[in-house]
Design an enzyme around this catalytic site. Sequence first.
Site, mmCIF file in Angstrom:
data_model
loop_
_atom_site.group_PDB
_atom_site.id
_atom_site.type_symbol
_atom_site.label_atom_id
_atom_site.label_comp_id
_atom_site.label_asym_id
_atom_site.label_seq_id
_atom_site.Cartn_x
_atom_site.Cartn_y
_atom_site.Cartn_z
ATOM 1 N N ASP A 115 -9.055 -56.079 61.667
ATOM 2 C CA ASP A 115 -8.748 -57.373 62.293
ATOM 3 C C ASP A 115 -9.416 -57.449 63.660
ATOM 4 O OD1 ASP A 115 -7.473 -59.925 62.545
ATOM 5 O OD2 ASP A 115 -5.988 -59.014 63.880
ATOM 6 N N HIS A 127 -9.692 -61.275 64.219
ATOM 7 C CA HIS A 127 -8.648 -61.006 65.234
ATOM 8 C C HIS A 127 -7.550 -62.085 65.204
ATOM 9 C CE1 HIS A 127 -7.830 -58.861 69.323
ATOM 10 N NE2 HIS A 127 -6.706 -59.126 68.664
ATOM 11 N N ILE A 128 -6.870 -62.145 64.061
ATOM 12 C CA ILE A 128 -5.811 -63.172 63.907
ATOM 13 C C ILE A 128 -4.415 -62.548 63.850
ATOM 14 C CG2 ILE A 128 -7.249 -64.932 62.801
ATOM 15 C CD1 ILE A 128 -6.031 -63.910 60.082
ATOM 16 N N GLY A 129 -4.321 -61.277 64.299
ATOM 17 C CA GLY A 129 -3.050 -60.555 64.185
ATOM 18 C C GLY A 129 -1.835 -61.371 64.616
ATOM 19 N N ARG A 187 -7.707 -52.310 68.555
ATOM 20 C CA ARG A 187 -8.873 -52.854 69.233
ATOM 21 C C ARG A 187 -10.123 -52.283 68.596
ATOM 22 N NH1 ARG A 187 -6.016 -56.086 70.734
ATOM 23 N NH2 ARG A 187 -5.439 -56.784 72.814
ATOM 24 N N GLY A 243 4.457 -47.455 67.448
ATOM 25 C CA GLY A 243 5.125 -48.368 68.393
ATOM 26 C C GLY A 243 5.679 -49.551 67.614
ATOM 27 N N GLU A 295 -16.419 -59.199 69.598
ATOM 28 C CA GLU A 295 -15.763 -60.319 68.911
ATOM 29 C C GLU A 295 -16.278 -61.602 69.526
ATOM 30 O OE1 GLU A 295 -11.541 -59.773 69.185
ATOM 31 O OE2 GLU A 295 -11.592 -57.967 67.970
ATOM 32 N N ILE A 325 4.337 -52.347 66.545
ATOM 33 C CA ILE A 325 3.516 -52.822 65.425
ATOM 34 C C ILE A 325 3.515 -51.791 64.296
ATOM 35 C CG2 ILE A 325 1.134 -53.382 64.723
ATOM 36 C CD1 ILE A 325 0.813 -54.600 67.601
ATOM 37 N N GLY A 384 -1.955 -56.032 74.057
ATOM 38 C CA GLY A 384 -2.972 -55.166 74.651
ATOM 39 C C GLY A 384 -3.352 -55.683 76.032
HETATM 40 C C1 DGY Z 1 -2.662 -58.435 71.192
HETATM 41 O O1 DGY Z 1 -1.894 -59.317 71.586
HETATM 42 O O2 DGY Z 1 -3.031 -57.527 71.917
HETATM 43 C C2 DGY Z 1 -3.128 -58.469 69.791
HETATM 44 O O3 DGY Z 1 -4.457 -58.161 69.703
HETATM 45 C C3 DGY Z 1 -2.812 -59.781 69.150
HETATM 46 O O4 DGY Z 1 -3.631 -60.139 68.107
#
Ligand code: DGY
Length: 353
Positions: free
Chosen positions: A294, A318-320, A270, A188, A299, A190, A111
């Site tokens: 997430d 936010h641990i993606g 987001r 996309g 945050e 993800i 992002g």
């Molecule tokens: C990003 O990289 O944009 C994602 O939020 C990763 O967690």
Amino acid sequence: MLYLLPLALFASALSASSDALSTKMTKNLKVLVSSNDFPESGLEVLKEHFTVLQSRYLHFGEEGVRENKEELLNLIPGCSALLWSSHHPISKELLDKAGPQLKIVSTASAGYNHANVPELKARGIKLSNTPNVLSSAVAEIAVALILGAARRFTENLEQVKSGQWDIGFTKTLGQDIRGSTVGIIGLGGIGQATVKRLSGFEVGKFLYTGHREKPEAKALNAEFTSLDNLLNQSDFVVLAVPLTDETNRMINSTTLGKMKKNAILINVGRGDLVDQDALYDALKNKQIYAAGLDVTTPEPLPKDNKLLTLPNLFVLPHIGSATVRTRSDMAVLAAENIVNALTGKPLLTPVLP
Ligand code: DGY
């Protein structure tokens, strides 16, 4: 044939010496890394070519961001590149301090809503991000959120912590993924990785929506549909779109009203994709079944935020992309984008080429 050998040796010696020369020439370029916890793998790439300045502070948490702000303002004058390793906004003040030699901002994230794109564009500064390398890790978290929300992890973990288990044959029952309809908003990297991972769960049907049909959807057995249809039909709605003016608060009281009563909302994009007040009402009134997030706004989400009182909300901080391998891959890609930008080569993953 043999006469070609000296020629080849000469050519390789020439290229080695021109590499050494170009490294020598780029060593006087300064690159600023915005946080003290940037992976070594990315720093190594940068240090091979440039003089690296690095903040002594973390770029996370209230204190880190505050301490970091002054540090970055002090370090940035004269830098040719800025490597940004958080989701905090890049201020105009910082760009002003940098000076006209700043050629590229490389954000170590997929992002880039925090990157001040209009300002960078107006100044002719390149911007790169790190898509793709994090798709698997973020998709794994999407699956974790689906499981956590559908199987009521928040309530169940609370029971474990309190020692008061409210168990029984028909108590605290969750929702099945098997046979469900999963709707992906944004197919996309993800979104696609999420479908791939869920395909072992015997999902009944995958739907997706977006600006246009995606060629990759066919192999994934995902059906293109309108947002309204997706919301009406899906048992799981997964948000995997970037935050833009168009997607800002796309989940609001109106769109939540189109979702099924048993629907579960998942957000790995987001926080601002969702109107959180509307989500709170929908979860509180059981207008939808549950949500797994997430990402939130803000945050960190303050611990007294009303969302955290809801038993049917499962939240992660936010641990993606937060795995060792993925963060290292992101760091290397972000660093390589800087190398390319400062040595006249095209960016590997451009946002503003
Ligand atoms: C990003 O990289 O944009 C994602 O939020 C990763 O967690």
